[in-house]
Design an enzyme around this catalytic site. Structure first.
Site, PDB file in Angstrom:
ATOM      1  CG  ASP A  33      -5.192 -11.100 -19.890  1.00 40.45           C
ATOM      2  OD1 ASP A  33      -4.232 -11.175 -19.571  1.00 40.45           O
ATOM      3  OD2 ASP A  33      -5.649 -10.007 -20.320  1.00 40.45           O
ATOM      4  CG  ASP A  35      -2.473  -6.943 -15.137  1.00 41.35           C
ATOM      5  OD1 ASP A  35      -2.968  -7.137 -13.974  1.00 41.35           O
ATOM      6  OD2 ASP A  35      -1.331  -7.141 -15.422  1.00 41.35           O
ATOM      7  CE  LYS A 229      -1.492 -13.688 -21.201  1.00 40.21           C
ATOM      8  NZ  LYS A 229      -2.712 -13.031 -20.690  1.00 40.21           N
ATOM      9  CG  ASP A 254      -6.380  -6.558 -21.780  1.00 43.29           C
ATOM     10  OD1 ASP A 254      -5.866  -7.551 -21.632  1.00 43.29           O
ATOM     11  OD2 ASP A 254      -6.193  -5.391 -21.393  1.00 43.29           O
TER      12      ASP A 254
HETATM   13  O1  LIG Z   1       3.755  -6.337 -19.379  1.00 43.44           O
HETATM   14  C1  LIG Z   1       2.961  -6.512 -18.467  1.00 43.44           C
HETATM   15  C2  LIG Z   1       3.299  -7.134 -17.214  1.00 43.44           C
HETATM   16  O2  LIG Z   1       4.656  -7.799 -17.572  1.00 43.44           O
HETATM   17  C3  LIG Z   1       1.622  -6.433 -18.912  1.00 43.44           C
HETATM   18  O3  LIG Z   1       1.144  -5.539 -19.861  1.00 43.44           O
HETATM   19  C4  LIG Z   1       0.411  -6.900 -18.436  1.00 43.44           C
HETATM   20  O4  LIG Z   1       0.247  -6.488 -17.033  1.00 43.44           O
HETATM   21  C5  LIG Z   1       0.245  -8.693 -18.455  1.00 43.44           C
HETATM   22  O5  LIG Z   1      -0.665  -9.049 -17.701  1.00 43.44           O
HETATM   23  P1  LIG Z   1      -2.141  -9.806 -18.417  1.00 43.44           P
HETATM   24  O6  LIG Z   1      -1.497 -10.906 -19.130  1.00 43.44           O
HETATM   25  O7  LIG Z   1      -2.647 -10.353 -17.167  1.00 43.44           O
HETATM   26  O8  LIG Z   1      -2.804  -8.751 -19.013  1.00 43.44           O
END
Ligand SMILES: O=C(CO)[C@H](O)[C@H](O)COP(=O)(O)O
Length: 308
Positions: A33, A35, A229, A254
């Site tokens: 993942d 963020d 996801k 995370d």
């Molecule tokens: O809502 C979001 C963005 O749309 C998320 O919380 C987030 O940034 C998702 O990113 P990742 O899958 O890399 O954690």
């Protein structure tokens, strides 16, 4: 740390040296993942480059699966490069790409249009896939007036509304998307993802795409098709692209209700890192039913298991 049993759901434990070496033996691909795992906004999380390098040196395939739809795969590849990581577009699976692929696989008619509530990444992927789309950043400064001689005319050829994270969400966009879904017969409502919050910067958590999607659910009373996801839609592309059995993959994330569930839904090994939105008390909360196989504080912890 001791193995924790939590009600009827799966046991999980803090990743140990032995666990990691077992994973190294059995896993061919690590799915990361982004963020809260690789970076927080434009800041890499400590030790990420060395960790990825180590896994590559062991012959492991590295793939990135992000629900953040703000960028296209091409834009993500350039972000990785700017951060000093050599990652190709083919190794990146973003929910912006997933939205375009969903329409393509479902033979969305080329003469129809797509309205976007979200950022450039979604528009770029849709255009790359050959679709006509509009909205997104160009509607960010539009406003409405709630008075009797004002109305918004919507395009009756819009056959799908794609909603992703949109830091410039406004009432005009919500109204336009709502009009298309409510008034255009058969208009699809596609959500890139429904994350509650995310580490879009390194300073704090911000409302995620779930906030924008929730607004459209509220106004249309419809539920979206979710392509990010925990839906395994992106997994089908991954498997086809890399020809690796999901049992030989480890999803590292995370977030319990997106990353870990995605890994579990697909039959992957799962590793939760506590560097993003999930804390240990949240994992251990008796109300939480989503348990990874293992957890650790951040991805670079695995370097310790190699005596690095
Ligand atoms: O809502 C979001 C963005 O749309 C998320 O919380 C987030 O940034 C998702 O990113 P990742 O899958 O890399 O954690």
């Amino acid at each position: 740390m001791a193995r924790v049993e939590n009600g009827a759901s799966k046991p999980y434990r803090a990743l140990s040296n032995g666990d990691f070496n077992e994973l190294l033996d059995s896993v061919e691909a690590f799915l990361f993942d982004c963020d809260g795992v690789i970076w927080k906004g434009d800041r890499l999380i400590d030790g990420v480059p060395r960790t990825l390098e180590m896994l590559r040196s062991k012959g492991k395939k590295i793939v990135f699966v992000t629900n953040n739809s703000m960028k296209s795969r091409k834009q993500y590849a350039s972000k990785f490069r700017k951060l000093g990581l050599e990652v190709s577009e083919e190794e990146i699976f973003s929910s912006s790409f997933a939205a375009a692929m969903y329409l393509k696989l479902n033979s969305f008619p080329r003469e129809k249009k797509v309205y976007v509530i979200g950022e450039e990444g979604i528009l770029e992927e849709l255009k790359l896939a050959g679709f006509t789309c509009f909205g997104g950043p160009e509607d960010s400064n539009k406003s409405i007036q709630l008075k009797s001689d004002f109305m918004v005319k919507h395009d009756e050829n819009v056959g799908a509304v794609v909603v992703g994270i949109d830091p410039h969400i406004n009432y005009y966009k919500l109204h336009y998307g709502t009009l298309c879904i409510r008034e255009n017969p058969g208009c699809l409502f596609i959500a890139t993802n429904c994350d509650a919050v995310g580490h879009m910067t390194d300073t704090q958590e911000w409302p995620g795409a779930g906030c924008m999607v929730g607004a459209i659910c509220g106004s249309t009373q419809k539920e979206p098709v979710v392509v990010g996801k925990p839906s395994t839609f992106m997994m089908d592309f991954l498997v086809e692209r890399f020809q690796i059995d999901t049992m030989k993959m480890c999803m590292v994330g995370d977030r319990l209700d997106t990353d870990i569930l995605f890994g579990q839904n697909a039959g992957c090994n799962t590793l939760l890192v506590l560097s993003g939105v999930t804390t240990l008390p949240m994992l251990e909360d008796s109300l939480n039913t989503i348990h990874p196989d293992y957890y650790t504080s951040k991805v670079s912890d695995i370097l310790n298991f190699l005596g690095d």
